[in-house]
Design a protein around this motif. Sequence first.
Motif, PDB file in Angstrom:
ATOM      1  N   ILE A  85       3.867   0.613 -11.261  1.00  0.00           N
ATOM      2  CA  ILE A  85       2.963  -0.308 -10.563  1.00  0.00           C
ATOM      3  C   ILE A  85       2.967  -1.618 -11.331  1.00  0.00           C
ATOM      4  O   ILE A  85       2.750  -1.649 -12.552  1.00  0.00           O
ATOM      5  CB  ILE A  85       1.530   0.252 -10.477  1.00  0.00           C
ATOM      6  N   GLU A  86       3.228  -2.706 -10.611  1.00  0.00           N
ATOM      7  CA  GLU A  86       3.211  -4.049 -11.200  1.00  0.00           C
ATOM      8  C   GLU A  86       2.034  -4.822 -10.606  1.00  0.00           C
ATOM      9  O   GLU A  86       1.897  -4.915  -9.393  1.00  0.00           O
ATOM     10  CB  GLU A  86       4.521  -4.787 -10.911  1.00  0.00           C
ATOM     11  N   GLU A  87       1.177  -5.333 -11.487  1.00  0.00           N
ATOM     12  CA  GLU A  87       0.039  -6.139 -11.040  1.00  0.00           C
ATOM     13  C   GLU A  87       0.071  -7.476 -11.770  1.00  0.00           C
ATOM     14  O   GLU A  87       0.401  -7.528 -12.961  1.00  0.00           O
ATOM     15  CB  GLU A  87      -1.285  -5.436 -11.356  1.00  0.00           C
ATOM     16  N   LYS A 142       0.832  -1.209   0.000  1.00  0.00           N
ATOM     17  CA  LYS A 142       0.000   0.000   0.000  1.00  0.00           C
ATOM     18  C   LYS A 142       0.866   1.258   0.000  1.00  0.00           C
ATOM     19  O   LYS A 142       1.833   1.344   0.764  1.00  0.00           O
ATOM     20  CB  LYS A 142      -0.933   0.006   1.214  1.00  0.00           C
ATOM     21  N   GLU A 143       0.494   2.237  -0.839  1.00  0.00           N
ATOM     22  CA  GLU A 143       1.172   3.530  -0.833  1.00  0.00           C
ATOM     23  C   GLU A 143       0.541   4.399   0.249  1.00  0.00           C
ATOM     24  O   GLU A 143      -0.683   4.545   0.284  1.00  0.00           O
ATOM     25  CB  GLU A 143       1.024   4.235  -2.183  1.00  0.00           C
ATOM     26  N   LYS A 144       1.356   4.995   1.111  1.00  0.00           N
ATOM     27  CA  LYS A 144       0.826   5.966   2.077  1.00  0.00           C
ATOM     28  C   LYS A 144       0.455   7.258   1.353  1.00  0.00           C
ATOM     29  O   LYS A 144      -0.479   7.941   1.723  1.00  0.00           O
ATOM     30  CB  LYS A 144       1.856   6.235   3.173  1.00  0.00           C
ATOM     31  N   LYS A 145       1.238   7.599   0.324  1.00  0.00           N
ATOM     32  CA  LYS A 145       0.921   8.751  -0.537  1.00  0.00           C
ATOM     33  C   LYS A 145       0.871   8.253  -1.974  1.00  0.00           C
ATOM     34  O   LYS A 145       1.896   7.829  -2.521  1.00  0.00           O
ATOM     35  CB  LYS A 145       1.990   9.839  -0.401  1.00  0.00           C
ATOM     36  N   LYS A 146      -0.319   8.284  -2.562  1.00  0.00           N
ATOM     37  CA  LYS A 146      -0.481   7.823  -3.944  1.00  0.00           C
ATOM     38  C   LYS A 146       0.326   8.698  -4.914  1.00  0.00           C
ATOM     39  O   LYS A 146       0.543   9.884  -4.658  1.00  0.00           O
ATOM     40  CB  LYS A 146      -1.958   7.874  -4.329  1.00  0.00           C
ATOM     41  N   PHE A 147       0.745   8.104  -6.025  1.00  0.00           N
ATOM     42  CA  PHE A 147       1.547   8.831  -7.007  1.00  0.00           C
ATOM     43  C   PHE A 147       0.862  10.112  -7.490  1.00  0.00           C
ATOM     44  O   PHE A 147       1.508  11.128  -7.734  1.00  0.00           O
ATOM     45  CB  PHE A 147       1.838   7.950  -8.223  1.00  0.00           C
ATOM     46  N   ASP A 148      -0.482  10.061  -7.651  1.00  0.00           N
ATOM     47  CA  ASP A 148      -1.171  11.211  -8.235  1.00  0.00           C
ATOM     48  C   ASP A 148      -1.416  12.338  -7.233  1.00  0.00           C
ATOM     49  O   ASP A 148      -2.013  13.358  -7.582  1.00  0.00           O
ATOM     50  CB  ASP A 148      -2.481  10.779  -8.889  1.00  0.00           C
ATOM     51  N   LEU A 149      -0.953  12.179  -5.984  1.00  0.00           N
ATOM     52  CA  LEU A 149      -1.065  13.285  -5.030  1.00  0.00           C
ATOM     53  C   LEU A 149      -0.146  14.437  -5.405  1.00  0.00           C
ATOM     54  O   LEU A 149      -0.365  15.576  -4.982  1.00  0.00           O
ATOM     55  CB  LEU A 149      -0.723  12.801  -3.615  1.00  0.00           C
ATOM     56  N   MET A 150       0.905  14.169  -6.165  1.00  0.00           N
ATOM     57  CA  MET A 150       1.808  15.218  -6.649  1.00  0.00           C
ATOM     58  C   MET A 150       1.684  15.279  -8.174  1.00  0.00           C
ATOM     59  O   MET A 150       2.044  14.319  -8.865  1.00  0.00           O
ATOM     60  CB  MET A 150       3.260  14.924  -6.253  1.00  0.00           C
ATOM     61  N   PRO A 151       1.163  16.394  -8.725  1.00  0.00           N
ATOM     62  CA  PRO A 151       1.041  16.504 -10.188  1.00  0.00           C
ATOM     63  C   PRO A 151       2.418  16.414 -10.853  1.00  0.00           C
ATOM     64  O   PRO A 151       3.448  16.707 -10.231  1.00  0.00           O
ATOM     65  CB  PRO A 151       0.423  17.891 -10.388  1.00  0.00           C
ATOM     66  N   ILE A 152       2.419  16.080 -12.128  1.00  0.00           N
ATOM     67  CA  ILE A 152       3.682  15.883 -12.845  1.00  0.00           C
ATOM     68  C   ILE A 152       4.515  17.165 -12.863  1.00  0.00           C
ATOM     69  O   ILE A 152       5.749  17.120 -12.768  1.00  0.00           O
ATOM     70  CB  ILE A 152       3.401  15.387 -14.291  1.00  0.00           C
ATOM     71  N   ASP A 153       3.860  18.349 -12.927  1.00  0.00           N
ATOM     72  CA  ASP A 153       4.611  19.611 -12.923  1.00  0.00           C
ATOM     73  C   ASP A 153       5.369  19.810 -11.615  1.00  0.00           C
ATOM     74  O   ASP A 153       6.483  20.340 -11.609  1.00  0.00           O
ATOM     75  CB  ASP A 153       3.659  20.792 -13.148  1.00  0.00           C
ATOM     76  N   GLY A 193       4.898   4.377  -1.915  1.00  0.00           N
ATOM     77  CA  GLY A 193       4.390   5.542  -2.617  1.00  0.00           C
ATOM     78  C   GLY A 193       5.311   6.739  -2.466  1.00  0.00           C
ATOM     79  O   GLY A 193       6.511   6.605  -2.152  1.00  0.00           O
ATOM     80  N   LEU A 194       4.733   7.926  -2.651  1.00  0.00           N
ATOM     81  CA  LEU A 194       5.523   9.152  -2.629  1.00  0.00           C
ATOM     82  C   LEU A 194       6.148   9.462  -1.270  1.00  0.00           C
ATOM     83  O   LEU A 194       7.049  10.296  -1.169  1.00  0.00           O
ATOM     84  CB  LEU A 194       4.645  10.340  -3.050  1.00  0.00           C
ATOM     85  N   GLU A 195       5.681   8.785  -0.224  1.00  0.00           N
ATOM     86  CA  GLU A 195       6.283   8.978   1.098  1.00  0.00           C
ATOM     87  C   GLU A 195       7.769   8.619   1.084  1.00  0.00           C
ATOM     88  O   GLU A 195       8.542   9.098   1.933  1.00  0.00           O
ATOM     89  CB  GLU A 195       5.549   8.143   2.160  1.00  0.00           C
TER      90      GLU A 195
END
Length: 459
Positions: free
Chosen positions: A139-141, A95-106, A186-188
Amino acid sequence: MSKDLEDIIKKYSDFKYVEARYHKNESTSIMIMNGQLLGISKETYDGYGLRAYNNGILYFSSSSSPDNLELRSIDKLGWEEIGEEEINSGKYEIKEKKKFDLMPIDEKIKFLKDLYLNVKNLKIDSKLLNFNLIYSESIEEKKILFNDNSLVEAYVPRISLYYTFVLQHMDKTVTVWSDEFGASGGLELLDNWDPQKKIEEKIKEVDKVLTKGKPVKEGKTDVVLSSMLTGIMAHESIGHPFEADRVLGRESAQAGMSYLRDFNKKKIGSNAVTVIDDPTLPGSNGIFMIDDEGIKARPKYLIKNGEINELLQDRFSAPKYNTKSNGSARAMSYNREPIIRMSNTFFLPGNMSFEELISDIREGVFIKSYMEWNIDDMRLGERYVGLESYEIKNGELGDPLLFPVLEGKTTDFLPAVDAVDNNLRFYAGVCGKGDPDQGVPVWMGGPDMRLRNIRIKVM
């Protein structure tokens, strides 16, 4: 998707062993050179892999569509064997504590550019010629159904931050790289790593070596290797040659062989040497809980107190050694077959501190990082050129040294280890093997390790 896997299994029900796998890999990478955005790449590839076994022959087919998978059984005996082993069902999810999309690409691009700006303004005596950053999130599923209806499901997000820089001082130029930032989560992870601080420390230390480093005195001496060197040694000189398929010769035309093929002794190192491959380490780059053949993951003691203990095995190598699989089969993507792979390979740490490790060395060398590494196809001869290196004098670290060279045989280095400290650290990597090639995420690591009376050369 589940219905697709069930249909595949039914279609090949006349085979003794069948595994049908749906495998998806998604990744985004950002590349920065000298503060400028070089590019952003986004990739998604998914599809189905099918393996089946009959009469000594292992078959494989893959496709982006389940309708295009095809196996044609032939009436011949082959070389492979398969053991009678339980297939385990199970699900593991990181589990990601901070999802990737919480920080925009910019914002991610700005984060990387700010890293460069701070590095550029560092006060050092060397000249920074080049600085590159590659940030990657993936992400690998996978979902794997077997012909006894066992089902394995997995979800693993990963982040890595890779950097290189080139420093020059007078007639000396070095290229430096690092793979210390790579793990599952995640981003954490970016918060935990504090890359700004660590990159600046690295540049300052390399600058110190370039501007103040002394020539190395050639000859035999005591050598202390950092976790960066023990990590690459654990992976390349022990992990790879302990892959059973490599010992059997299946990899010889692709990635090389193993010195264990001709090694007839059980004792290979000193009592201080224990090497483990453990896929179950929390947060690790090479994490999995059940392998791609339905075998539960566990720590594997490749070397235990200096003695060869076990090889990395899958379902098809284990019968040739009259043993069971220890859960080492992994595939990179849907269009690759599961083969024997490392996960997180490391030397077991001890109890002493680094200060205690060097306290009784009158004259010696500490190699903290390397700028060049080589190994032969048998994984026996190996060579490292030190980058951040220091003399050890009367039990303490002294002046920086210019590029000591450690060169010798794995079977000479391992018996020379007489102590390890308690500073276990890991480095991220992508392990290559197979044909077509497969790169899978791994960790490699260890503590600081002391080798007695080893020859150091000069460049």
